[in-house]
Write an enzyme that holds these catalytic residues in place. Structure first.
Site, PDB file in Angstrom:
ATOM      1  N   GLN A   1     -10.360  -3.690  -2.977  1.00  0.00           N
ATOM      2  CA  GLN A   1     -11.607  -3.112  -2.444  1.00  0.00           C
ATOM      3  C   GLN A   1     -12.792  -3.454  -3.358  1.00  0.00           C
ATOM      4  OE1 GLN A   1     -12.186  -1.046   0.487  1.00  0.00           O
ATOM      5  NE2 GLN A   1     -14.297  -1.486  -0.083  1.00  0.00           N
TER       6      GLN A   1
ATOM      7  N   ARG B   1     -13.838  -7.382   2.941  1.00  0.00           N
ATOM      8  CA  ARG B   1     -12.431  -7.160   2.582  1.00  0.00           C
ATOM      9  C   ARG B   1     -11.609  -8.392   2.952  1.00  0.00           C
ATOM     10  NH1 ARG B   1     -10.105  -2.510   2.220  1.00  0.00           N
ATOM     11  NH2 ARG B   1      -8.801  -3.667   0.769  1.00  0.00           N
TER      12      ARG B   1
ATOM     13  N   ASP C   1     -16.890   7.979  -1.412  1.00  0.00           N
ATOM     14  CA  ASP C   1     -15.585   7.818  -0.757  1.00  0.00           C
ATOM     15  C   ASP C   1     -15.188   9.207  -0.252  1.00  0.00           C
ATOM     16  OD1 ASP C   1     -13.017   7.000  -0.010  1.00  0.00           O
ATOM     17  OD2 ASP C   1     -12.233   6.930  -2.054  1.00  0.00           O
TER      18      ASP C   1
ATOM     19  N   HIS D   1      -7.354   0.756  -6.363  1.00  0.00           N
ATOM     20  CA  HIS D   1      -7.566   0.011  -5.113  1.00  0.00           C
ATOM     21  C   HIS D   1      -8.336  -1.277  -5.454  1.00  0.00           C
ATOM     22  CE1 HIS D   1      -7.758  -0.848  -0.987  1.00  0.00           C
ATOM     23  NE2 HIS D   1      -8.673  -0.012  -0.567  1.00  0.00           N
TER      24      HIS D   1
ATOM     25  N   CYS E   1     -16.280   2.567   0.936  1.00  0.00           N
ATOM     26  CA  CYS E   1     -15.106   1.720   1.202  1.00  0.00           C
ATOM     27  C   CYS E   1     -14.585   1.908   2.623  1.00  0.00           C
ATOM     28  CB  CYS E   1     -14.006   2.017   0.188  1.00  0.00           C
ATOM     29  SG  CYS E   1     -13.562   3.752   0.074  1.00  0.00           S
TER      30      CYS E   1
ATOM     31  N   ARG F   1       0.870  -1.181   0.000  1.00  0.00           N
ATOM     32  CA  ARG F   1       0.000   0.000   0.000  1.00  0.00           C
ATOM     33  C   ARG F   1       0.900   1.221   0.000  1.00  0.00           C
ATOM     34  NH1 ARG F   1      -5.104   2.079   3.462  1.00  0.00           N
ATOM     35  NH2 ARG F   1      -6.023   0.520   2.118  1.00  0.00           N
TER      36      ARG F   1
HETATM   37  N1  NVA Z   1      -9.644   7.183  -1.755  1.00  0.00           N
HETATM   38  C1  NVA Z   1      -9.294   6.779  -0.417  1.00  0.00           C
HETATM   39  C2  NVA Z   1      -9.605   5.330  -0.236  1.00  0.00           C
HETATM   40  C3  NVA Z   1      -9.369   4.804   1.148  1.00  0.00           C
HETATM   41  C4  NVA Z   1      -9.657   3.341   1.269  1.00  0.00           C
HETATM   42  C5  NVA Z   1      -7.832   7.066  -0.164  1.00  0.00           C
HETATM   43  O1  NVA Z   1      -7.011   6.797  -1.042  1.00  0.00           O
HETATM   44  O2  NVA Z   1      -7.514   7.574   0.907  1.00  0.00           O
HETATM   45  N1   CP Z   2     -11.132   0.571   2.660  1.00  0.00           N
HETATM   46  C1   CP Z   2      -9.847   0.514   3.046  1.00  0.00           C
HETATM   47  O1   CP Z   2      -8.938   0.273   2.259  1.00  0.00           O
HETATM   48  O2   CP Z   2      -9.668   0.743   4.362  1.00  0.00           O
HETATM   49  P1   CP Z   2      -8.263   0.943   5.104  1.00  0.00           P
HETATM   50  O3   CP Z   2      -7.678   2.236   4.580  1.00  0.00           O
HETATM   51  O4   CP Z   2      -8.595   0.984   6.558  1.00  0.00           O
HETATM   52  O5   CP Z   2      -7.368  -0.220   4.743  1.00  0.00           O
END
Ligand code: NVA
Ligand code: CP
Length: 314
Positions: free
Chosen positions: A136, A297, A228, A133, A269, A106
């Site tokens: 997800q 998830r 989101d 992502h 999400c 990540r």
């Molecule tokens: N768009 C958000 C998704 C979090 C799961 C981010 O990248 O922070």
């Molecule tokens: N939805 C998601 O990816 O959550 P986290 O950022 O907590 O991993």
């Protein structure tokens, strides 16, 4: 279906049949877990979890999914390794590939997750980048299957930052799986034209209709409304600008009324900023769906690891 040895970097790399297989496997593993049955398909496997950005769901899903199947997960946070600044991504990848059987990443750059896959020689799973992502989407689609009874021909409307990792990945997944997909966002936050064109090509095969619009009336007939955060991780300095742009695109009861349907579901999400992209009222009304989605998830990420790395007979 044999996905052994494959990385999971973007849904672009997976066919509709392969995505369906992962969803079926996740449903099967979920049903087993509910009966108290876990497995040993990752026995003897060690997986590295690289996190440049924070996470609750993704980290826990990889950890629990791996342990449930008899494997070992090792967390490498942003202050634990020197990825890309004191050691090149290529070198870290080659080291981790000698010790681990699979790597979750990540972070910020999609290019880096692709480099990890290229240089480590082991399956690499994208746990979120600025661009995509993909894990997800598997959880979102499993939840839609559970709550809507299927995917093909359903209408999914994403409202908010239409060029973020979620909007991009939902568009790819929907186009592949025959889900009609609409993004409602101000023009400044529309996805890249090249990605929209790629998805429209996938959509020709699946029969899905892809729509990008500023007009909230396009929420009509939605089976699922998705939102989101307005500022993704790493964009915190854009908060004021985003609130000004996206205020009209909040998911509230008035917007849901405009679907003209009584059984539309709401998806997120998570994490959510209530009062921004969704009202607390809507969020709580759909809490059961949203937390099923969060739980999913784990089942879907477990399925990705089992399919690409595990020894599992279906
Ligand atoms: N768009 C958000 C998704 C979090 C799961 C981010 O990248 O922070
Ligand atoms: N939805 C998601 O990816 O959550 P986290 O950022 O907590 O991993």
């Amino acid at each position: 279906m044999n996905l052994k040895g494959r990385s999971f970097l973007t849904l672009k790399d997976y066919s509709p049949e392969e995505i369906s297989y992962l969803l079926d496997l996740a449903a099967e593993l979920k049903a087993k877990k509910k009966q108290g049955i876990t497995g040993n398909s990752l026995k003897g496997k060690n997986i590295a979890l690289i996190f440049e950005k924070p996470s609750t769901r993704t980290r826990c899903a990889f950890t629990i999914g791996c342990i449930d199947e008899g494997g070992h997960a090792e967390y490498l946070g942003k202050d634990d390794i020197q990825l890309g600044y004191k050691e090149s991504v290529e070198d870290t990848a080659r080291v981790l590939g000698r010790m681990f059987d699979g790597i979750e990443f990540r972070g910020f750059s999609q290019e880096n997750v692709e480099k990890l896959a290229k240089y480590s020689g082991v399956p690499v799973w994208n746990g979120l980048t600025d661009t995509y992502h993909p894990t997800q989407i598997l959880a979102d689609f499993l939840t839609m299957r559970e709550h809507l009874g299927g995917l093909k021909g359903k209408k999914l409307v994403f409202v908010g930052d239409g060029r973020n990792n979620m909007a991009n990945s939902l568009m790819i997944g929907s186009a592949k799986m025959g889900v009609h997909f609409t993004i409602l966002a101000p023009k400044e936050l529309w996805p890249e034209e090249t990605l929209v064109e790629t998805c429209k090509e996938y959509a020709k095969e699946s029969g899905s209709v892809i729509t990008i619009s500023e007009d909230l009336a396009e929420v009509k007939d939605a089976d699922a409304v998705y939102t989101d955060v307005w500022c993704s991780m790493g964009e915190e300095d854009k908060a004021a600008e985003r609130v000004a742009l996206l205020r009209p695109y909040q998911v509230n009861e008035e917007l849901l009324e405009r679907t003209g349907k009584k059984d539309t579901i709401f998806l997120h999400c998570l994490p959510a900023v209530k009062g921004n992209e969704v009202t607390a009222e809507v969020f709580e009304r759909f809490a059961d769906v949203v937390f099923d989605e969060a739980e999913n998830r784990m089942h879907t990420i477990k399925a990705v690891m089992v399919a690409t790395l595990g020894e599992y007979e279906r």
